[in-house]
Design an enzyme around this catalytic site. Structure first.
Site, PDB file in Angstrom:
ATOM      1  N   ALA A  90       0.828  -1.214   0.000  1.00 32.23           N
ATOM      2  CA  ALA A  90       0.000   0.000   0.000  1.00 32.23           C
ATOM      3  C   ALA A  90       0.857   1.258   0.000  1.00 32.23           C
ATOM      4  CB  ALA A  90      -0.917   0.000   1.227  1.00 32.23           C
ATOM      5  N   GLU A 138      -4.570  13.233  -0.868  1.00 33.75           N
ATOM      6  CA  GLU A 138      -4.154  14.610  -1.091  1.00 33.75           C
ATOM      7  C   GLU A 138      -4.079  14.941  -2.579  1.00 33.75           C
ATOM      8  OE1 GLU A 138      -1.555  16.499   1.753  1.00 33.75           O
ATOM      9  OE2 GLU A 138      -0.811  14.527   2.313  1.00 33.75           O
TER      10      GLU A 138
END
Lengths: 772, 153
Positions: A720, A725
């Site tokens: 991962a 953002e």
């Protein structure tokens, strides 16, 4: 105690990769979730802050006598109370007094504070304090602050903060508190060869993060210890800063972090904690300070910026060079300005192969409220500028904008910045998906435009995290990790990571908020780092617990080889037999009780060097947008958006989609209407939601597509890497490019109807003049 | 001081209050109900939404004494209702909650919409929920949850 029937070996759902419901959902829906403002302690006082009503001045006198005698007032704090300590803080530059010492530098700066039995009494006492100032010249914007004869906002040598991570800080130059730049290749050579030169000046506004919950802190300085309950994103950094400020060892300072009502960077680093501690120190009792929105808007904000950018290319569309100068307005105190400046500079070149590039960035003091972190800082500032120039180069070279990216974008393994982590994502694959989702290549519709943008954000901050996992005698698991739950879902994700390692249902894992007295160190919650870095620490800690289970199980099954054992569905399996975890804990300790405990830590030199050279990973910032512009009114509507969450491995796909949807709406607000407006005297004109508008339900596009890409190429648990953002950097850029595609190129944000309408008038006027 | 005789979540409060006390502060400070949250203070964001005689009001700009003679409901008072159970289930399944600060306000507004017989049509829901702000979710999941809650009635 072994069982051979009834228990299935395979769980019905795997912990990682499934959209497990949020562990905190019910408490938040029914209103029982506690935020700092909900907490009360016996004997707790209420603090209110008197704030400067002038933008720059020397304090001649503060008269608190009347206020001290008012009903319910226990303590009034001014700068005079801080003579026994060094009262300046700031993790980047130690420039900010806990409360004004001799001068005020922005409208809203704390000048005094009152602790009283009730909030109303504290508020009444504020009105009885009189402050006499000698006015100093106010420089409330970049032009004024950078003028050759500008008044200086700070004097004396720069004092580096304890956690800026930027090497040695350059000397202050006038009101420029930090500079960062790099150049490579020969930019003059590029200029001499270029057929296409795109050069413009750009402006980006100050923006408020607007987490729904304001800054809030309860502090109790009892002489021997400091205890705080604070809504801070980085409790361990705040702990260190408070300890240094008040002369305490770190272990005598404790911070408890309940749920945060949103953060988005506004609660990163130290904010209202020092003044609350100082007020409690004087009052001798616990004090709670809960900001009102207008107070939080002068506590932190996003940097406004001016930028000049020039992109040079050949007529065939080969990129030759880019030159960028930028000036970020950090307000009266640096806060995270230096880091934002460096990140903006890093984002300026964009993920392309440049023979030459020259970027010079400046962080500038002005007499306005301090600016710090806001989701995707730096990248949001620069991506709309860089990508609008790339679009314009493609247009002049007569190359399809998507095809232009295919030819020029960096590929995995290529250098992004010298010495740093090479590109770890498939940008071309990602941008093709984002473009396809908005209907790239379809026929043009009048007054509509399509746009997309590509960028990278240096993510992960500093990769220092530790975590602990405890398994109780009944097999239940507690994860102790310092990530702050501010809405992103970190408690749920951490539960899933531990559950996956231990082969249990995430519902059997409890994750509490940070209490620095018990929770292991985690550097910070921000820069999309929690899942990747803190999550990795949780994974390692869970593996230690698993090791203990396997060790005990190996002897339990008669000294079998551990390689023949498997953890699944809450049992350790040996062939067809299994043993439950509670039984194994009892077996290990030979009596009722006991617990298994694992520790995990992530350090910069782990991870094959990539953590050390930085960034931890490159967060992909890719989005697409379709807009419609009303040429008579200048109103821009976002019809649809797409975004790419290039996450390596989706721990919880639903939470990833929610991150992108939320980021997309913030991107629409930032692009279309969010703007803090300061007067020349430094007064923030729109300090309420009546005048500062954030997106509402009716701003939602008809269609939003979130594309999750899983290439298992991240450095975090199970491949991962972080997200959440990128879309905020990418969507404003996609919207700007879509509007240019509709015939209205813009160089100033936000894209208010008035600005867009004026630009349309100017373009139409020029067209009229061009006609014979 | 002025008289305030109000039923809050089924309990009668017969009090003298200062005329400038806000309903929001009364609920927190006098009744101990903290599920209702304060954000904008100017009746825009809806985080402080409670129901007064069934109508949603922003308790941050509503005087406590204005509730004299009225019935006030907060998130704490509806937790056992069928409506709440449906709402909770929809918010959980759509992951329509992130930081949670705005969520009780949305639930209270939705209760009023359901009582009013409002439609589950997207445009209508967007309009009727436009007085509740959320900075985390981007609204998509909240509108989906809302359509389910309103549609099921």
């Amino acid at each position: 105690m072994t069982s051979t029937t009834r228990i299935e070996r395979e769980p019905s759902v795997r912990a990682v990769g499934s959209s497990f419901p949020r562990v905190d959902a019910v408490a938040k829906i029914n209103g029982s979730a506690d935020y700092v403002g909900d907490l009360e302690f016996a004997g707790m006082l209420h603090g209110k802050v008197l704030r400067s009503d002038i933008g720059h001045g020397r304090i001649r006198e503060i008269d608190t006598e009347t206020a001290e005698r008012m009903p319910g007032v226990v303590a009034v704090l001014t700068g005079k109370d801080l003579r026994d300590i060094d009262p300046y803080f700031g993790h980047a530059i130690r420039d900010r007094p806990i409360v004004a010492i001799d001068a005020v530098r922005f409208v809203g700066e704390p000048v005094a504070a009152v602790a009283a039995e009730t909030e109303a009494q504290a508020e009444a006492a504020l009105l009885a304090i009189t402050v006499e100032y000698t006015d100093l010249p106010i420089v409330a914007n970049l032009d004024a602050a950078l003028a050759s004869n500008a008044a200086l906002i700070h004097e004396g040598p720069i004092r580096p903060g304890f956690a800026h991570g930027l090497g040695s800080l350059p000397e202050r130059d006038g009101n420029v508190c930090y500079r960062y730049g790099f150049d490579r290749g020969d930019i003059d050579d590029a200029a001499s060869q270029a057929d296409i030169v795109v050069e413009e000046d750009y402006e980006f506004p100050a923006v408020y993060q607007y987490s729904m919950e304001t800054h809030a802190v309860i502090a109790h300085h009892d002489g021997g210890e400091i205890n705080m309950w604070a809504n801070c994103q980085h409790p361990f950094l705040v702990r260190a800063e408070i300890a240094a400020l008040f002369g305490f060892p770190v272990d005598r300072v404790r911070i408890v972090v309940p749920f945060l009502g949103g953060g988005f960077g506004s609660k990163s680093y130290t904010k209202m904690e020092p003044i609350a501690v100082a007020l409690s120190r004087k009052a001798g009792r616990a004090v709670r300070i809960v900001n009102r929105v207008d107070e939080s808007m002068v506590t932190t904000r996003r940097h406004n910026m001016k930028c000049r950018m020039r992109t040079m290319a050949t007529s065939e569309g080969k990129l030759l060079g880019r030159k960028v100068e930028l000036w970020l307005d950090t307000g009266a105190y640096a806060d995270n300005g230096p880091r934002v400046t460096a990140t903006a500079a890093d984002a300026a070149a964009g993920p392309y192969r440049w023979p030459s590039v020259d970027v010079q960035a400046h962080c500038v003091y002005t007499n306005t409220g301090p600016a710090g972190s806001y989701r995707a800082f730096g990248a949001t500032h620069l991506q709309w500028i860089g990508e609008s120039q790339i679009d314009e180069v493609a247009r002049q070279a007569n190359i399809d904008r998507l095809e232009f990216r295919r030819r020029n974008l960096l590929r995995p393994g290529e250098e992004v910045r010298p010495g740093g982590r090479p590109l770890d994502a498939d940008l071309i694959g990602d941008v093709e998906k984002a473009a396809a989702a908005i209907g790239w290549g379809r026929e043009r519709i009048a007054n509509r435009g399509l746009g997309f943008s590509v960028g990278l954000l240096a993510a992960g901050a500093h990769p220092v995290s530790t975590a602990a996992v405890r398994m109780d005698a009944d097999g239940g698991v507690i994860v102790l990790v310092g990530s702050t739950e501010m809405g992103q879902g970190t408690r749920t994700v951490m539960a899933q990571i531990a559950a996956e390692v231990l082969g249990i249902d995430p519902a059997g894992v409890t994750v509490h908020g940070t209490d620095t007295r018990f929770t292991p160190y985690d550097r910070s919650t921000g820069a999309s780092r929690s899942t990747t870095v803190a999550g990795r620490a949780v994974e390692l800690a869970a593996r230690e617990v698993l090791d203990a289970l396997l060790e005990t199980a190996a002897s339990f099954f008669g000294g079998v080889d551990r390689d023949e054992l498997e953890a699944s569905n809450g049992q350790i399996w040996y062939r067809d037999e299994s043993a439950g975890y509670a039984d194994l804990v009892a077996e290990r300790f030979g009596f009722v009780g006991g617990e298994l405990r694992g520790h995990g830590e992530v350090k910069p030199h782990d991870g094959g060097g990539s953590y050390a050279e930085g960034p931890v990973f490159w967060e992909v910032c890719i989005a697409g947008a379709e807009i419609e512009v009303d040429r008579d009114t200048g109103i821009v509507r976002v019809l649809q958006t797409s975004s790419v969450a290039d996450v390596g491995r989706a721990i919880n796909p639903q939470l990833i989609e929610r991150q992108d949807e939320g980021g997309a709406l913030q991107g629409i607000g930032n692009a279309l209407f969010e703007e803090m407006i300061h007067t020349e005297d430094g007064v923030l004109l729109n300090d309420t939601l009546l005048d500062y508008r954030i997106p509402i339900t009716e701003d939602l596009p008809e269609k939003m597509t979130c594309i999750i890409v899983e290439n298992e190429d991240g450095p975090g648990p199970f491949g991962a890497k972080g997200c959440g953002e990128g879309v905020l950097a990418a969507l404003p850029a996609a919207i700007v490019n879509a509007l240019a595609d509709a015939g209205v190129p813009m160089t100033e944000l936000p894209l208010t109807p008035e600005r867009v309408w004026r630009q349309i008038q100017e373009i139409e006027q020029k067209e009229l003049e061009r006609r014979p | 001081m002025v008289r305030m005789d109000t039923v809050i979540n089924g309990t009668r409060f017969d009090r003298e209050v200062e005329p400038n006390v806000l309903l929001f502060d009364f609920l927190r400070d006098e009744v101990g109900l903290t599920g209702t949250n304060r954000s904008c203070d100017v009746q825009v964001c809806g985080s402080c939404t409670v129901l007064v005689d069934g109508l949603p009001v922003s308790s941050c700009t509503f005087l406590a004494c204005e509730a004299d003679g009225s019935v006030v409901e907060t998130i704490e008072g509806i937790r056992d209702s069928d409506f709440y159970k449906r709402a909770e289930s929809a918010f959980v399944s759509h992951a329509a909650v992130q930081c949670g600060f705005c969520t009780p306000g949305f639930v209270m507004t939705l209760k009023a919409i359901v009582q009013d017989g409002g439609g589950a049509d997207e445009a209508q829901l967007r309009r009727s929920l436009s007085g509740n702000l959320c900075r985390c979710t981007g609204y998509r999941s909240i509108l989906d949850a809302a359509a389910e809650i309103v549609g099921e009635q």
